[in-house]
Design a protein around this motif. Sequence first.
Motif, PDB file in Angstrom:
ATOM      1  N   LEU A 160       0.515  -1.136   0.010  1.00  0.00           N
ATOM      2  CA  LEU A 160       0.195  -0.391   0.347  1.00  0.00           C
ATOM      3  C   LEU A 160       0.948   0.765   0.250  1.00  0.00           C
ATOM      4  CD1 LEU A 160      -2.994  -0.588   2.790  1.00  0.00           C
ATOM      5  CD2 LEU A 160      -2.994  -1.136   0.249  1.00  0.00           C
ATOM      6  N   LYS A 161       2.292   1.227   0.772  1.00  0.00           N
ATOM      7  CA  LYS A 161       3.336   2.579   0.731  1.00  0.00           C
ATOM      8  C   LYS A 161       2.302   3.569   1.347  1.00  0.00           C
ATOM      9  CE  LYS A 161       5.551   0.606  -4.012  1.00  0.00           C
ATOM     10  NZ  LYS A 161       5.643   1.029  -5.863  1.00  0.00           N
ATOM     11  N   LEU A 162       1.724   3.328   2.565  1.00  0.00           N
ATOM     12  CA  LEU A 162       1.146   4.448   3.293  1.00  0.00           C
ATOM     13  C   LEU A 162       2.436   5.404   3.720  1.00  0.00           C
ATOM     14  CD1 LEU A 162      -0.773   2.109   5.730  1.00  0.00           C
ATOM     15  CD2 LEU A 162      -1.602   3.419   3.922  1.00  0.00           C
ATOM     16  N   THR A 163       1.217   6.672   3.021  1.00  0.00           N
ATOM     17  CA  THR A 163       1.981   8.114   3.634  1.00  0.00           C
ATOM     18  C   THR A 163       1.923   8.337   5.245  1.00  0.00           C
ATOM     19  OG1 THR A 163       3.020   8.160   1.548  1.00  0.00           O
ATOM     20  CG2 THR A 163       3.645  10.507   3.056  1.00  0.00           C
ATOM     21  N   CYS A 164       2.387   8.691   5.518  1.00  0.00           N
ATOM     22  CA  CYS A 164       1.997   9.113   7.089  1.00  0.00           C
ATOM     23  C   CYS A 164       1.082  10.512   7.330  1.00  0.00           C
ATOM     24  CB  CYS A 164       3.046   8.751   8.246  1.00  0.00           C
ATOM     25  SG  CYS A 164       2.421   9.544   9.700  1.00  0.00           S
ATOM     26  N   LYS A 165      -0.115  10.839   7.408  1.00  0.00           N
ATOM     27  CA  LYS A 165       0.066  11.583   7.464  1.00  0.00           C
ATOM     28  C   LYS A 165      -0.275  12.678   8.613  1.00  0.00           C
ATOM     29  CE  LYS A 165      -3.464  10.420   3.704  1.00  0.00           C
ATOM     30  NZ  LYS A 165      -4.921  10.969   3.617  1.00  0.00           N
ATOM     31  N   GLU A 166      -0.093  13.821   8.370  1.00  0.00           N
ATOM     32  CA  GLU A 166      -0.141  14.694  10.395  1.00  0.00           C
ATOM     33  C   GLU A 166      -0.818  14.351  11.020  1.00  0.00           C
ATOM     34  OE1 GLU A 166       1.473  19.423  11.468  1.00  0.00           O
ATOM     35  OE2 GLU A 166       1.383  18.775   9.704  1.00  0.00           O
ATOM     36  N   SER A 167      -1.817  14.511  10.778  1.00  0.00           N
ATOM     37  CA  SER A 167      -3.573  14.680  11.463  1.00  0.00           C
ATOM     38  C   SER A 167      -3.582  12.980  11.630  1.00  0.00           C
ATOM     39  CB  SER A 167      -4.046  14.605  10.545  1.00  0.00           C
ATOM     40  OG  SER A 167      -4.309  13.641   9.424  1.00  0.00           O
ATOM     41  N   TRP A 168      -3.190  12.257  11.529  1.00  0.00           N
ATOM     42  CA  TRP A 168      -3.095  10.713  12.563  1.00  0.00           C
ATOM     43  C   TRP A 168      -2.490  10.661  13.869  1.00  0.00           C
ATOM     44  CZ3 TRP A 168      -1.505   7.002   7.657  1.00  0.00           C
ATOM     45  CH2 TRP A 168      -2.067   6.854   6.423  1.00  0.00           C
ATOM     46  N   GLU A 169      -1.598  11.860  13.743  1.00  0.00           N
ATOM     47  CA  GLU A 169      -0.687  12.075  14.658  1.00  0.00           C
ATOM     48  C   GLU A 169      -2.247  12.208  16.276  1.00  0.00           C
ATOM     49  OE1 GLU A 169       2.652  13.914  13.925  1.00  0.00           O
ATOM     50  OE2 GLU A 169       3.262  12.509  13.538  1.00  0.00           O
ATOM     51  N   ASN A 170      -2.705  13.017  16.121  1.00  0.00           N
ATOM     52  CA  ASN A 170      -3.762  12.916  17.058  1.00  0.00           C
ATOM     53  C   ASN A 170      -4.919  12.302  16.622  1.00  0.00           C
ATOM     54  OD1 ASN A 170      -6.108  15.240  18.525  1.00  0.00           O
ATOM     55  ND2 ASN A 170      -5.001  16.509  17.118  1.00  0.00           N
ATOM     56  N   THR A 171      -4.255  11.569  17.564  1.00  0.00           N
ATOM     57  CA  THR A 171      -5.649  10.539  17.760  1.00  0.00           C
ATOM     58  C   THR A 171      -6.729  11.088  19.142  1.00  0.00           C
ATOM     59  OG1 THR A 171      -4.104   8.736  18.042  1.00  0.00           O
ATOM     60  CG2 THR A 171      -6.362   8.325  18.888  1.00  0.00           C
ATOM     61  N   THR A 172      -6.718  11.637  19.434  1.00  0.00           N
ATOM     62  CA  THR A 172      -8.266  12.384  20.132  1.00  0.00           C
ATOM     63  C   THR A 172      -9.082  13.111  19.022  1.00  0.00           C
ATOM     64  OG1 THR A 172      -6.683  12.796  22.547  1.00  0.00           O
ATOM     65  CG2 THR A 172      -8.735  13.910  21.433  1.00  0.00           C
ATOM     66  N   ALA A 173      -8.376  13.851  18.000  1.00  0.00           N
ATOM     67  CA  ALA A 173      -9.166  14.533  17.118  1.00  0.00           C
ATOM     68  C   ALA A 173      -9.683  13.567  16.094  1.00  0.00           C
ATOM     69  CB  ALA A 173      -8.073  15.219  16.244  1.00  0.00           C
ATOM     70  N   ASN A 174      -8.993  12.674  15.922  1.00  0.00           N
ATOM     71  CA  ASN A 174      -9.639  11.213  14.518  1.00  0.00           C
ATOM     72  C   ASN A 174     -11.163  10.644  15.631  1.00  0.00           C
ATOM     73  OD1 ASN A 174      -7.536  11.584  13.039  1.00  0.00           O
ATOM     74  ND2 ASN A 174      -5.799  10.931  13.907  1.00  0.00           N
ATOM     75  N   ILE A 175     -11.428  10.240  16.687  1.00  0.00           N
ATOM     76  CA  ILE A 175     -12.024   9.614  17.538  1.00  0.00           C
ATOM     77  C   ILE A 175     -13.180  10.718  16.843  1.00  0.00           C
ATOM     78  CG2 ILE A 175     -12.630   9.109  19.847  1.00  0.00           C
ATOM     79  CD1 ILE A 175      -9.922   8.327  20.266  1.00  0.00           C
ATOM     80  N   GLN A 176     -12.980  12.145  17.292  1.00  0.00           N
ATOM     81  CA  GLN A 176     -13.963  12.597  17.320  1.00  0.00           C
ATOM     82  C   GLN A 176     -14.459  12.953  15.814  1.00  0.00           C
ATOM     83  OE1 GLN A 176     -15.510  14.333  20.514  1.00  0.00           O
ATOM     84  NE2 GLN A 176     -16.781  13.844  18.459  1.00  0.00           N
ATOM     85  N   HIS A 177     -13.737  12.674  14.938  1.00  0.00           N
ATOM     86  CA  HIS A 177     -13.897  12.897  14.044  1.00  0.00           C
ATOM     87  C   HIS A 177     -14.550  11.618  13.294  1.00  0.00           C
ATOM     88  CE1 HIS A 177     -13.572  14.296   9.611  1.00  0.00           C
ATOM     89  NE2 HIS A 177     -13.911  12.974   8.764  1.00  0.00           N
ATOM     90  N   ASP A 178     -14.473  10.422  14.002  1.00  0.00           N
ATOM     91  CA  ASP A 178     -14.982   9.410  13.646  1.00  0.00           C
ATOM     92  C   ASP A 178     -16.542   9.196  13.878  1.00  0.00           C
ATOM     93  OD1 ASP A 178     -13.397   7.933  12.563  1.00  0.00           O
ATOM     94  OD2 ASP A 178     -12.630   6.760  14.306  1.00  0.00           O
ATOM     95  N   LEU A 179     -17.000   9.854  15.472  1.00  0.00           N
ATOM     96  CA  LEU A 179     -17.572   9.845  15.565  1.00  0.00           C
ATOM     97  C   LEU A 179     -18.579  10.797  14.875  1.00  0.00           C
ATOM     98  CD1 LEU A 179     -16.682   9.846  19.518  1.00  0.00           C
ATOM     99  CD2 LEU A 179     -18.120   8.239  18.036  1.00  0.00           C
ATOM    100  N   ASP A 180     -18.187  12.209  14.599  1.00  0.00           N
ATOM    101  CA  ASP A 180     -18.545  12.253  13.709  1.00  0.00           C
ATOM    102  C   ASP A 180     -19.514  12.518  12.452  1.00  0.00           C
ATOM    103  OD1 ASP A 180     -19.089  14.983  15.859  1.00  0.00           O
ATOM    104  OD2 ASP A 180     -16.623  15.856  14.629  1.00  0.00           O
ATOM    105  N   MET A 181     -18.887  11.966  11.541  1.00  0.00           N
ATOM    106  CA  MET A 181     -18.683  11.006  10.390  1.00  0.00           C
ATOM    107  C   MET A 181     -19.796   9.915  10.411  1.00  0.00           C
ATOM    108  SD  MET A 181     -17.399  12.616   8.032  1.00  0.00           S
ATOM    109  CE  MET A 181     -17.562  14.303   9.758  1.00  0.00           C
ATOM    110  N   LEU A 182     -19.677   8.941  11.638  1.00  0.00           N
ATOM    111  CA  LEU A 182     -20.965   8.674  11.993  1.00  0.00           C
ATOM    112  C   LEU A 182     -22.527   8.510  12.668  1.00  0.00           C
ATOM    113  CD1 LEU A 182     -18.763   5.667  13.265  1.00  0.00           C
ATOM    114  CD2 LEU A 182     -20.558   4.934  11.805  1.00  0.00           C
TER     115      LEU A 182
END
Length: 306
Positions: free
Chosen positions: A119-141
């Motif tokens: 897949l050759k994943l390239t790290c995104k800066e946003s991936w480092e903010n787990t708290t924000a990512n959790i909230q984003h998941d909940l918001d999108m759902l």
Amino acid sequence: PGVSMPHRISELLSSAMSSSAVLYASLAVACAFPVTKTVPIAPGVSMPTVSLGGVHSKPSNYSLFLELGGTALDTALMYGDDVQQEVGNAVRASGLKREQIFVTTKVPCCPPADVFPKLKLTCKESWENTTANIQHDLDMLGLSYVDLMLVHWPCETKEQTLATYLKLQSMLEDKTARAIGVSNFKQEDIDYILQNARVPPAVNQCQMSIGKHDDETIQYCQAKNITYQAYSPLGGLSGVDVLNDPDVKRIGAKYNVSAAQVALRWVAQYGAIFVTAGSKKEYLVEDLDIYGFELSEDEMDLLAKK
């Protein structure tokens, strides 16, 4: 899943054994796992054996799955906002109570280069903010909580992996998740979590199918009481042509079921639950109907050797 193997078998598997001996030891216990419609994964939390997932490029028909009696949906931040929104919309449109549907999602982190080399994943800066990512998941759902939140893969360092996991652990305290777990983790990844976190992973979701299964990790999770969940159980991601395998097709004809049902039943009898994908009604019906037949020990053995 959810039940530790007998002590004698655990000792056997943890001892120094040849690879062939490990395989046959695993086969000896594979058929001992009852195939039920739900499995306990954490205190007070049971998870359906069959989940439906899908990614941005290949979405599934979540609403139809729920109409047909399915009760578990799987998604992730990586799969795209549109997919998570579609999952949330299906939950709300189903007419079912929220507690009747089991929703799994995942958060990413910056992975080491060798996790998904293809897949050759390239790290995104946003991936480092787990708290924000959790909230984003909940918001999108559009949901106030999920039933299961997973770390999508191990992070670049074990310390980063632990930090990400501990953010998930806090979700249990604020009731935005009923259970937490991991995905694509090996024994060494889980060991570090178990040594440093208060709550052990409830689930480890990994690629698994006939012709592509990591017996060492499967057996380790079973011994640690961690439910093993298979993704790509029909071999799509591994490149294994499970559905056209002559033995799989022959066994399907014997029981008057499809090759896909044989493949999914094999995964379930091997001790795992699974997440599949699909949009056609006939395929979704088959995915949900794996309880009316049982593979023999010889058939399990044959398919495990592929």
